[in-house]
Design a protein around this motif. Structure first.
Motif, PDB file in Angstrom:
ATOM      1  N   TYR A 123       0.808  -1.224   0.000  1.00 26.79           N
ATOM      2  CA  TYR A 123       0.000   0.000   0.000  1.00 26.79           C
ATOM      3  C   TYR A 123       0.842   1.275   0.000  1.00 26.79           C
ATOM      4  O   TYR A 123       0.510   2.250  -0.675  1.00 26.79           O
ATOM      5  CB  TYR A 123      -0.928  -0.022   1.217  1.00 26.79           C
ATOM      6  CG  TYR A 123      -2.008   1.027   1.233  1.00 26.79           C
ATOM      7  CD1 TYR A 123      -3.202   0.827   0.562  1.00 26.79           C
ATOM      8  CD2 TYR A 123      -1.862   2.200   1.958  1.00 26.79           C
ATOM      9  CE1 TYR A 123      -4.216   1.768   0.594  1.00 26.79           C
ATOM     10  CE2 TYR A 123      -2.863   3.150   2.003  1.00 26.79           C
ATOM     11  CZ  TYR A 123      -4.044   2.932   1.311  1.00 26.79           C
ATOM     12  OH  TYR A 123      -5.046   3.864   1.350  1.00 26.79           O
ATOM     13  N   SER A 124       1.945   1.277   0.738  1.00 28.13           N
ATOM     14  CA  SER A 124       2.723   2.512   0.866  1.00 28.13           C
ATOM     15  C   SER A 124       3.424   2.922  -0.425  1.00 28.13           C
ATOM     16  O   SER A 124       3.627   4.112  -0.660  1.00 28.13           O
ATOM     17  CB  SER A 124       3.749   2.399   1.996  1.00 28.13           C
ATOM     18  OG  SER A 124       4.691   1.389   1.716  1.00 28.13           O
ATOM     19  N   SER A 125       3.772   1.977  -1.268  1.00 31.85           N
ATOM     20  CA  SER A 125       4.511   2.312  -2.496  1.00 31.85           C
ATOM     21  C   SER A 125       3.767   3.278  -3.412  1.00 31.85           C
ATOM     22  O   SER A 125       4.332   4.305  -3.793  1.00 31.85           O
ATOM     23  CB  SER A 125       4.881   1.042  -3.257  1.00 31.85           C
ATOM     24  OG  SER A 125       5.820   0.305  -2.526  1.00 31.85           O
ATOM     25  N   PRO A 126       2.511   3.019  -3.784  1.00 33.23           N
ATOM     26  CA  PRO A 126       1.836   3.948  -4.690  1.00 33.23           C
ATOM     27  C   PRO A 126       1.370   5.248  -4.040  1.00 33.23           C
ATOM     28  O   PRO A 126       1.034   6.202  -4.748  1.00 33.23           O
ATOM     29  CB  PRO A 126       0.642   3.150  -5.225  1.00 33.23           C
ATOM     30  CG  PRO A 126       0.384   2.115  -4.186  1.00 33.23           C
ATOM     31  CD  PRO A 126       1.712   1.815  -3.559  1.00 33.23           C
ATOM     32  N   ILE A 127       1.346   5.320  -2.712  1.00 35.07           N
ATOM     33  CA  ILE A 127       0.897   6.579  -2.086  1.00 35.07           C
ATOM     34  C   ILE A 127       2.058   7.486  -1.709  1.00 35.07           C
ATOM     35  O   ILE A 127       1.860   8.668  -1.458  1.00 35.07           O
ATOM     36  CB  ILE A 127      -0.002   6.336  -0.845  1.00 35.07           C
ATOM     37  CG1 ILE A 127       0.791   5.785   0.327  1.00 35.07           C
ATOM     38  CG2 ILE A 127      -1.179   5.440  -1.209  1.00 35.07           C
ATOM     39  CD1 ILE A 127       0.060   5.838   1.651  1.00 35.07           C
ATOM     40  N   LYS A 128       3.261   6.941  -1.676  1.00 39.86           N
ATOM     41  CA  LYS A 128       4.426   7.670  -1.180  1.00 39.86           C
ATOM     42  C   LYS A 128       4.611   9.036  -1.830  1.00 39.86           C
ATOM     43  O   LYS A 128       4.837  10.034  -1.153  1.00 39.86           O
ATOM     44  CB  LYS A 128       5.691   6.834  -1.368  1.00 39.86           C
ATOM     45  CG  LYS A 128       6.882   7.326  -0.590  1.00 39.86           C
ATOM     46  CD  LYS A 128       8.079   6.432  -0.780  1.00 39.86           C
ATOM     47  CE  LYS A 128       7.807   5.048  -0.236  1.00 39.86           C
ATOM     48  NZ  LYS A 128       8.938   4.151  -0.270  1.00 39.86           N
ATOM     49  N   SER A 129       4.484   9.129  -3.116  1.00 34.85           N
ATOM     50  CA  SER A 129       4.709  10.411  -3.806  1.00 34.85           C
ATOM     51  C   SER A 129       3.569  11.400  -3.592  1.00 34.85           C
ATOM     52  O   SER A 129       3.714  12.583  -3.889  1.00 34.85           O
ATOM     53  CB  SER A 129       4.928  10.183  -5.305  1.00 34.85           C
ATOM     54  OG  SER A 129       3.754   9.673  -5.901  1.00 34.85           O
ATOM     55  N   HIS A 130       2.448  10.947  -3.060  1.00 40.61           N
ATOM     56  CA  HIS A 130       1.295  11.816  -2.821  1.00 40.61           C
ATOM     57  C   HIS A 130       1.215  12.318  -1.390  1.00 40.61           C
ATOM     58  O   HIS A 130       0.496  13.263  -1.113  1.00 40.61           O
ATOM     59  CB  HIS A 130      -0.007  11.078  -3.163  1.00 40.61           C
ATOM     60  CG  HIS A 130      -0.085  10.645  -4.572  1.00 40.61           C
ATOM     61  ND1 HIS A 130      -0.550  11.453  -5.577  1.00 40.61           N
ATOM     62  CD2 HIS A 130       0.280   9.483  -5.176  1.00 40.61           C
ATOM     63  CE1 HIS A 130      -0.492  10.813  -6.730  1.00 40.61           C
ATOM     64  NE2 HIS A 130       0.010   9.604  -6.502  1.00 40.61           N
ATOM     65  N   VAL A 131       1.926  11.651  -0.516  1.00 42.20           N
ATOM     66  CA  VAL A 131       1.864  11.989   0.903  1.00 42.20           C
ATOM     67  C   VAL A 131       2.664  13.245   1.154  1.00 42.20           C
ATOM     68  O   VAL A 131       2.316  14.108   1.862  1.00 42.20           O
ATOM     69  CB  VAL A 131       2.372  10.820   1.778  1.00 42.20           C
ATOM     70  CG1 VAL A 131       2.479  11.213   3.230  1.00 42.20           C
ATOM     71  CG2 VAL A 131       1.468   9.628   1.608  1.00 42.20           C
TER      72      VAL A 131
END
Length: 105
Positions: free
Chosen positions: A97-105
């Motif tokens: 889960y963290s991989s695709p959200i990392k750049s948006h956080v």
């Protein structure tokens, strides 16, 4: 610099609590709860606590696309936005889960 906040960081569980969680593409409850937490808690940074997979919590899982396109844009401009906290490392390892959200956080 002297901090006037009681806390520097607060991680809030925005799942397993229907009055303040995301539900079926509806961010109204989560957004209202976010506004209340950020106005009521004397903290410098408040983190959005989320389950890293549907099995990580009984309710409140937010699909990646909804998190990045709806939820984060609604709360990131808050002066107290600190980031996202995921429960748990185990579930994140399983789901990624963290991989695709990392750049948006």
């Amino acid at each position: 610099m002297v901090s006037t906040s009681l806390f520097d960081y607060v991680w809030v569980q925005f799942y397993n609590n229907p009055p303040c969680q995301y539900s079926s593409a509806d961010i109204a409850n989560l957004e209202d709860a976010w506004k209340q937490w950020t106005s009521d808690i004397p903290a410098t940074n408040i983190f959005l606590g989320l389950p890293a997979a549907p099995d990580a919590a009984g309710s409140g899982f937010i699909p990646v696309n909804d998190l990045t396109s709806k939820v984060l844009p609604a709360i990131k401009n808050s002066s107290k936005y600190g980031g996202v906290m995921l429960w748990s490392k185990y579930y994140d390892d399983q789901s990624g889960y963290s991989s695709p959200i990392k750049s948006h956080v």
